[in-house]
Motif scaffolding. Structure first.
Motif, PDB file in Angstrom:
ATOM      1  N   LEU A 127       0.764  -1.405   0.039  1.00 62.79           N
ATOM      2  CA  LEU A 127      -0.128   0.019  -0.015  1.00 62.79           C
ATOM      3  C   LEU A 127       0.933   1.294   0.250  1.00 62.79           C
ATOM      4  O   LEU A 127       1.938   1.167   0.509  1.00 62.79           O
ATOM      5  CB  LEU A 127      -0.932   0.051   1.335  1.00 62.79           C
ATOM      6  N   TRP A 128       0.419   2.168  -0.617  1.00 64.08           N
ATOM      7  CA  TRP A 128       1.034   3.817  -0.597  1.00 64.08           C
ATOM      8  C   TRP A 128       0.137   4.183   0.788  1.00 64.08           C
ATOM      9  O   TRP A 128      -0.738   4.070   1.087  1.00 64.08           O
ATOM     10  CB  TRP A 128       1.034   4.590  -1.914  1.00 64.08           C
ATOM     11  N   ALA A 129       0.814   5.182   1.315  1.00 65.77           N
ATOM     12  CA  ALA A 129       0.304   5.867   2.512  1.00 65.77           C
ATOM     13  C   ALA A 129       0.868   7.061   2.698  1.00 65.77           C
ATOM     14  O   ALA A 129       1.680   7.561   2.203  1.00 65.77           O
ATOM     15  CB  ALA A 129       0.501   4.865   3.837  1.00 65.77           C
ATOM     16  N   GLN A 130      -0.120   8.068   3.190  1.00 63.50           N
ATOM     17  CA  GLN A 130       0.051   9.444   3.335  1.00 63.50           C
ATOM     18  C   GLN A 130      -0.549   9.738   4.744  1.00 63.50           C
ATOM     19  O   GLN A 130      -1.818   9.512   4.938  1.00 63.50           O
ATOM     20  CB  GLN A 130      -0.573  10.117   2.182  1.00 63.50           C
ATOM     21  N   ALA A 131       0.192  10.285   5.732  1.00 62.50           N
ATOM     22  CA  ALA A 131      -0.549  10.946   6.835  1.00 62.50           C
ATOM     23  C   ALA A 131       0.049  12.360   6.983  1.00 62.50           C
ATOM     24  O   ALA A 131       0.935  13.086   6.674  1.00 62.50           O
ATOM     25  CB  ALA A 131       0.233  10.229   8.038  1.00 62.50           C
ATOM     26  N   ARG A 132      -0.996  13.105   7.781  1.00 60.43           N
ATOM     27  CA  ARG A 132      -0.895  14.670   7.799  1.00 60.43           C
ATOM     28  C   ARG A 132      -1.567  14.967   9.159  1.00 60.43           C
ATOM     29  O   ARG A 132      -2.628  14.463   9.461  1.00 60.43           O
ATOM     30  CB  ARG A 132      -1.233  15.647   6.636  1.00 60.43           C
ATOM     31  N   TRP A 133      -0.763  15.899  10.052  1.00 59.44           N
ATOM     32  CA  TRP A 133      -1.358  16.400  11.439  1.00 59.44           C
ATOM     33  C   TRP A 133      -0.702  17.829  11.411  1.00 59.44           C
ATOM     34  O   TRP A 133       0.224  18.109  10.996  1.00 59.44           O
ATOM     35  CB  TRP A 133      -1.138  15.399  12.342  1.00 59.44           C
ATOM     36  N   GLU A 134      -1.283  18.523  12.396  1.00 61.19           N
ATOM     37  CA  GLU A 134      -0.888  19.488  12.795  1.00 61.19           C
ATOM     38  C   GLU A 134      -0.686  19.739  14.188  1.00 61.19           C
ATOM     39  O   GLU A 134      -1.180  19.112  15.041  1.00 61.19           O
ATOM     40  CB  GLU A 134      -1.861  20.844  12.277  1.00 61.19           C
ATOM     41  N   ASN A 135       0.541  20.576  14.576  1.00 58.98           N
ATOM     42  CA  ASN A 135       0.973  20.422  16.018  1.00 58.98           C
ATOM     43  C   ASN A 135       1.624  21.758  16.512  1.00 58.98           C
ATOM     44  O   ASN A 135       2.249  22.486  15.669  1.00 58.98           O
ATOM     45  CB  ASN A 135       1.763  19.338  16.462  1.00 58.98           C
ATOM     46  N   GLY A 136       1.808  22.289  17.827  1.00 57.22           N
ATOM     47  CA  GLY A 136       2.368  23.265  18.417  1.00 57.22           C
ATOM     48  C   GLY A 136       1.527  24.447  18.432  1.00 57.22           C
ATOM     49  O   GLY A 136       0.410  24.441  17.832  1.00 57.22           O
TER      50      GLY A 136
END
Length: 247
Positions: A127-136
């Motif tokens: 599988l290809w995979a992509q994760a994104r999130w924001e922090n700080g």
């Protein structure tokens, strides 16, 4: 002080077992921490900041709050990624392999950087995979990690968002998974400014150096982790397990 990869993994397994993680789960949590540490992404620092969240037996269990044809929405109730992401990724991988692609929205989850090792696990399953999130805070940073099917390591980028830009839902993470027959979505960063990029070659080099030279851990954290691991040295009983902390 320097310790070997084997010493690190063995200690972490005892730590999580001492906290009440069950067989299978404590190995998963130890692997997530050691992966970050051995790839120069401060896994031990992430764990140290997460210790109060890891032993979270008083928190509500993870739950799926919505499930559609190609979408899952999960509520983690403030738990650490160490004890909620592995099982959610396992479910997402099964569905992505069956139907081609899936988007997973994960809410109220701490320590989301531990997703990096799980992305490599997804790639090994084709599988290809992509994760994104924001922090700080001031500034807010956007974190994006992408990996191709079959690859060993992701590309991990950090972006600085413009001041006063509305932030995404706090402690959330968006994950897309898919087979090679389904195109990976384009990354939209808008006005964000890239501050850091870790390539697969960087991860490879970091691991080689860690295996050859050992990895650094502060004496204070080494002592604290060994104190937590002592819970597995007592004679096993229902009472000793229940007093050791838990999930």
């Amino acid at each position: 002080m320097l310790i070997s990869a084997n010493e690190l993994t063995a200690l972490l397994k005892r730590v999580f077992e001492g906290m009440g993680y069950t067989p299978g789960h404590y190995e998963d949590a130890a692997a997530l921490v050691s992966w970050l540490q051995l790839h120069r992404e401060d896994g031990l620092g992430e764990l140290e900041r997460a210790l109060d969240l890891v032993a979270d037996r008083d928190r509500q269990a993870n739950e799926l709050v919505a499930e559609g044809p190609a979408t899952l929405i999960a509520e983690c109730h403030g738990r650490s990624a160490l004890n909620c992401l592995p099982i959610l990724l396992e479910l997402a991988c099964v569905q992505a392999l069956e139907q081609g692609s899936i988007r997973v929205e994960i809410q109220h989850c701490h320590n989301r950087k531990f997703i990096l090792k799980l992305l490599a696990d997804c790639a090994r399953q084709g599988l290809w995979a992509q994760a994104r999130w924001e922090n700080g805070h001031d500034p807010v940073r956007r974190h994006v990690a992408r990996i191709e099917a079959g690859a060993a390591y992701p590309t991990y980028r950090e972006y600085r968002l413009p001041d006063h830009l509305p932030q995404a839902n706090r402690q959330s993470l968006t994950l897309d998974l898919g087979t090679v027959a389904h195109p990976q979505p384009e990354l939209e960063v808008g006005a964000a400014r890239e501050e850091r990029c870790v390539t697969p070659a960087d991860f490879t080099l970091a691991r080689q150096q860690a295996l050859e030279n050992g990895t650094e851990i502060s004496p204070a954290l080494w002592q604290r982790l060994n104190q937590l691991a002592e819970a597995v040295l007592v004679e096993s009983s229902e009472r000793s397990r229940s007093c050791a902390g838990g999930r």
